[in-house]
Design an enzyme around this catalytic site. Structure first.
Site, PDB file in Angstrom:
ATOM      1  N   ARG A 179       0.836  -1.192   0.000  1.00  0.00           N
ATOM      2  CA  ARG A 179       0.000   0.000   0.000  1.00  0.00           C
ATOM      3  C   ARG A 179       0.874   1.247   0.000  1.00  0.00           C
ATOM      4  NH1 ARG A 179      -1.310   2.169   4.555  1.00  0.00           N
ATOM      5  NH2 ARG A 179      -1.704   0.194   5.642  1.00  0.00           N
ATOM      6  N   TYR A 183     -15.257  17.322 -16.736  1.00  0.00           N
ATOM      7  CA  TYR A 183     -15.781  15.973 -16.600  1.00  0.00           C
ATOM      8  C   TYR A 183     -16.852  15.927 -15.520  1.00  0.00           C
ATOM      9  CZ  TYR A 183     -15.898  11.073 -15.168  1.00  0.00           C
ATOM     10  OH  TYR A 183     -16.303   9.814 -14.803  1.00  0.00           O
ATOM     11  N   ASP A 204      -6.035  19.170 -15.412  1.00  0.00           N
ATOM     12  CA  ASP A 204      -6.339  17.800 -15.808  1.00  0.00           C
ATOM     13  C   ASP A 204      -5.885  17.652 -17.260  1.00  0.00           C
ATOM     14  OD1 ASP A 204      -7.493  15.437 -16.746  1.00  0.00           O
ATOM     15  OD2 ASP A 204      -9.231  15.616 -15.432  1.00  0.00           O
ATOM     16  N   LYS A 209      -7.266   6.344 -19.511  1.00  0.00           N
ATOM     17  CA  LYS A 209      -7.546   6.807 -20.860  1.00  0.00           C
ATOM     18  C   LYS A 209      -6.328   6.611 -21.767  1.00  0.00           C
ATOM     19  CE  LYS A 209     -11.524   8.099 -19.089  1.00  0.00           C
ATOM     20  NZ  LYS A 209     -11.374   8.065 -17.636  1.00  0.00           N
TER      21      LYS A 209
END
Length: 386
Positions: A54, A107, A179, A204
């Protein structure tokens, strides 16, 4: 390989963080599918200070080194999704009582997180057209800590002057977050234009094959990196090693894929602009796009996303997106296959009725790397049948 800026983008994408494995000579970064690491005595961590996956994992480290090199930043952190990356940035950089300026075309998931979650935490926001610097200036307040920018925007492909926005934000004591998912670092590097933070949905274009979900944050700030790292480790929104490996694999071909995405999108945008059933095409590569000159200045090419409005209205747009054969009706974007969607009913349903609402007749295309003439024929068939 050290992220030497003298190396070209394609070289860095293939080599940074991806030296041959010292134990076996494997030329591909191994998938360290492990949750924990043996210690040589209590606190005796081996190379890389790996303790628990983690906190850190060698495959994830390789991805982060590559991402930082491609964006021209000092630090990168990988996350379990683009929204996990967005959430970490917002919760790290904002506190109750703070204010942010949000672009009027973003978005839907970003808007939902800010409007439905952060506002309950005492954060306020204003919406502004980021292409209008006077409007942004008017939206800034003494308590503004952040300007959130997409360029190109999702789904209307607007272009913001990143350098000017950075200067405006900094004068007001705020930071600029960009972004960069639509552009990718192959087409645009916001940190070099003055942005403080870059965010990606690596799901993406960076992953590029529609087979992995992930996110990333890149920054030059040592302090911000430490705070983001602490939050990510505490909250646990980390990608697994196989996800990191898939994304790393995708980065290797990002440059060649983006060239094809852009070439196909340019041809499709031009063809749609003269189709009788298309009212308006949103693509910064078109000379009539209001942000064309700025995009040409701050981007290498104009990207693989194209949006347009159907001249016959919403129902015709819905009919059209259901009739394509090569363009797959699905959410997401940036994969090698072409996708088509109706933003108002799909990715941007959460902005309905707000200042960010998108046209009901809007169609968004993620143009893949198939044969461009096949894609054009598919779109023409669907348009003619709608």
């Amino acid at each position: 390989m050290v992220a030497d800026p003298r190396y070209g983008f394609e070289t860095r994408a293939i080599h940074v963080g991806q030296e041959p494995d010292p134990r076996t000579g494997s030329v591909i970064m191994p998938i360290y599918q492990t949750s924990t690491y043996a210690q040589d005595g209590v606190g005796g961590l081996r190379e890389g200070d790996y303790e628990y996956s983690r906190t850190a994992n060698p495959t994830r480290t390789a991805l982060e080194e590559a991402l930082a090199a491609l964006e021209g930043g000092r630090h990168a952190l990988a996350f379990a999704s683009g929204m996990a990356a967005t959430d970490a940035v917002l919760r790290t950089m904002l506190r109750p009582g703070d204010h942010l300026v949000l672009g009027n075309d973003v978005y839907g998931g970003t808007f939902r997180l800010i409007d439905k979650v952060l506002t309950e935490w005492g954060v306020t926001y204003s919406v502004a057209s980021l292409s209008d610097l006077d409007e942004v200036r008017s939206a800034l307040r003494p308590e503004t800590k952040l300007v959130w920018c997409e360029s190109p925007t999702n789904p209307l492909l607007g272009i913001a002057d990143i350098a000017a926005l950075a200067e405006l934000a900094h004068v007001g004591g705020a930071k600029l977050v960009v972004d960069n998912t639509f552009a990718t670092p192959y087409l645009q590097t916001p940190l070099e234009l003055g942005a403080d933070v870059v965010v990606h949905s690596t799901t993406k274009y960076l992953g590029g094959h529609s087979d992995v979900v992930g996110g990333a944050v890149i920054t030059d700030s040592d302090d911000l990196r430490e705070r983001l790292f602490f939050l990510r480790n505490s909250a646990g929104a980390v990608p697994g090693p196989f996800d990191a490996w898939l994304t790393l694999r995708g980065l290797k071909t990002l440059a060649v894929r983006m060239e094809r995405h852009c070439g196909n999108a340019e041809l499709i945008a031009e063809a749609l602009s003269v189709h009788p059933k298309v009212e308006r095409v949103y693509y910064p590569g078109l000379a009539e796009h209001p942000g064309h000159s700025l995009a040409a200045k701050q981007m290498r090419r104009f990207g693989g996303m194209v949006s347009f409005t159907h001249a016959d209205g919403e129902q015709a747009a819905l009919n059209m997106v259901a009739r394509t054969k090569l363009f797959i009706l699905a959410e997401s974007l940036g994969g090698v296959e072409s996708l088509i969607e109706h933003p108002g009913r799909m990715t941007h349903a959460s902005v309905a009725g707000s200042l960010l609402a998108v046209p009901a007749e809007l169609v968004r295309l993620s143009v893949g790397i198939e044969d461009a003439h096949d894609l054009l024929a598919d779109l023409r068939y669907a348009l003619d049948a709608s």
